[in-house]
Design a protein around this motif. Sequence first.
Motif, PDB file in Angstrom:
ATOM      1  N   VAL A  99     -54.471  31.568  29.662  1.00 26.93           N
ATOM      2  CA  VAL A  99     -53.564  32.117  28.655  1.00 26.93           C
ATOM      3  C   VAL A  99     -52.197  32.251  29.323  1.00 26.93           C
ATOM      4  N   ASP A 100     -51.294  31.353  28.990  1.00 22.42           N
ATOM      5  CA  ASP A 100     -49.977  31.308  29.632  1.00 22.42           C
ATOM      6  C   ASP A 100     -48.979  32.128  28.820  1.00 22.42           C
ATOM      7  N   LEU A 101     -48.755  33.349  29.247  1.00 25.89           N
ATOM      8  CA  LEU A 101     -47.780  34.208  28.584  1.00 25.89           C
ATOM      9  C   LEU A 101     -46.377  34.011  29.157  1.00 25.89           C
ATOM     10  N   GLN A 102     -46.258  33.179  30.173  1.00 25.95           N
ATOM     11  CA  GLN A 102     -44.966  32.813  30.738  1.00 25.95           C
ATOM     12  C   GLN A 102     -44.322  31.730  29.882  1.00 25.95           C
ATOM     13  N   CYS A 103     -45.041  30.627  29.731  1.00 21.04           N
ATOM     14  CA  CYS A 103     -44.669  29.509  28.854  1.00 21.04           C
ATOM     15  C   CYS A 103     -43.213  29.074  29.039  1.00 21.04           C
ATOM     16  N   ASN A 104     -42.862  28.702  30.255  1.00 18.18           N
ATOM     17  CA  ASN A 104     -41.562  28.087  30.501  1.00 18.18           C
ATOM     18  C   ASN A 104     -41.800  26.727  31.151  1.00 18.18           C
ATOM     19  N   ASP A 105     -40.725  26.062  31.513  1.00 20.81           N
ATOM     20  CA  ASP A 105     -40.870  24.713  32.078  1.00 20.81           C
ATOM     21  C   ASP A 105     -41.705  24.728  33.356  1.00 20.81           C
ATOM     22  N   GLU A 148     -43.768  40.071  19.917  1.00 21.09           N
ATOM     23  CA  GLU A 148     -44.293  39.183  18.876  1.00 21.09           C
ATOM     24  C   GLU A 148     -44.444  37.756  19.395  1.00 21.09           C
ATOM     25  N   ILE A 149     -43.527  37.342  20.253  1.00 22.75           N
ATOM     26  CA  ILE A 149     -43.633  36.012  20.862  1.00 22.75           C
ATOM     27  C   ILE A 149     -44.880  35.941  21.734  1.00 22.75           C
ATOM     28  N   THR A 150     -45.095  36.983  22.525  1.00 22.38           N
ATOM     29  CA  THR A 150     -46.260  37.015  23.406  1.00 22.38           C
ATOM     30  C   THR A 150     -47.559  37.087  22.618  1.00 22.38           C
ATOM     31  N   ARG A 151     -47.539  37.824  21.531  1.00 21.35           N
ATOM     32  CA  ARG A 151     -48.744  37.962  20.709  1.00 21.35           C
ATOM     33  C   ARG A 151     -49.197  36.633  20.100  1.00 21.35           C
ATOM     34  N   ALA A 152     -48.292  35.694  19.966  1.00 20.00           N
ATOM     35  CA  ALA A 152     -48.661  34.416  19.354  1.00 20.00           C
ATOM     36  C   ALA A 152     -49.818  33.760  20.103  1.00 20.00           C
ATOM     37  N   ALA A 153     -49.761  33.796  21.442  1.00 24.78           N
ATOM     38  CA  ALA A 153     -50.840  33.189  22.229  1.00 24.78           C
ATOM     39  C   ALA A 153     -52.162  33.900  21.974  1.00 24.78           C
TER      40      ALA A 153
END
Length: 345
Positions: A99-105, A148-153
């Motif tokens: 579960v990648d809550l970082q989600c950057n390049d 909310e962005i983090t909750r998407a995952a």
Amino acid sequence: MEPKVFAGSDDAQKIKKILIVRWGSMGDLVVCSAVMEDICRHFKSAEIHLNVEPPWHNLFKHDPRFSKLQVMKIRKAPRVSSAISWIKMLRQEKYDLIVDLQCNDRSRLLLSFARLVLAAPKLSIATRPAFPYRLSPPQYAKGSHAIEITRAAAKGLGVDCLTNKPMIHWDQDTEQSTKALLEQHGLESKRFVILVPGSSLSGALKRWGSKNYSAMAKLFAEKGIERCVILGGPDEVELCAELAEKIGEGVVNLCGKTDLLQIPVIAREAAYMVSNDTGTAHLAAAADVPMAVICGPTDANKVRPIGDRVVALQAPMACFKEQPAEQCMAKVSPEQVWQALEKLR
């Protein structure tokens, strides 16, 4: 890209080992701790590890939700060596789900390499649909708060996201040492307030200023709360000392003198807290203290600490485009802050 899965508890039980990835700053991690709580509750039979960078792993050193902390420098480490270490960790642990809550390049690139060398698990998800993630989260509205962005995952895994404040754990030693610290300075529960005048050096434009904070301390005294505690990090010592001198009698300057996990314990005992937009405010929100956060040129709707007893105050965003940030932040008065805090009691 596969559709989202794990709609029910039966699917969750098939996942035995999970890695949650979140590097970032202290504030980012504290916000994410609420989502981590929901994920851990959903996958209650799984072994869950947290991949985090130093020094913020200390936020989770007493956290019973995680079987292991995978602590390693990623963002400021040499790319090749950090990639090798990260992929070795995946090979060794054999996770079922990332579960990648970082989600950057950087995190996407690491997971892409891991897939190429067959080290990545079959299932992975992030906060937005993208390669190399196998699962797809729901979309969130543009301009959403970080939570909310983090909750998407998490929602893409069928997790009910119900936790609305940071979830930070500390041990009995932290509890006892903080109690002794408060007793040492004669600070009684609910008879003092907390002021956080600093922010990181890179975020100096987000500071309300010692003039406003000293006026805030005076207003609290008029309302019957004469003691105040100043909190901050080691790089804010001079700023805190300046404020302590302006306030004078009744102030306790603990800037740079507390451990991370002592902050929410101190905040739990405070009557109110007033802070700039800084990691300390995010961490203190775990204590459910009535808190007013004075925000600078960053949209408060996106960055304020989470919790039902937190209010953000900010000058109109248009002001920051036309005037210096210091002048805009001064438009928020101590009286406005007090009125906002009264509504949180």
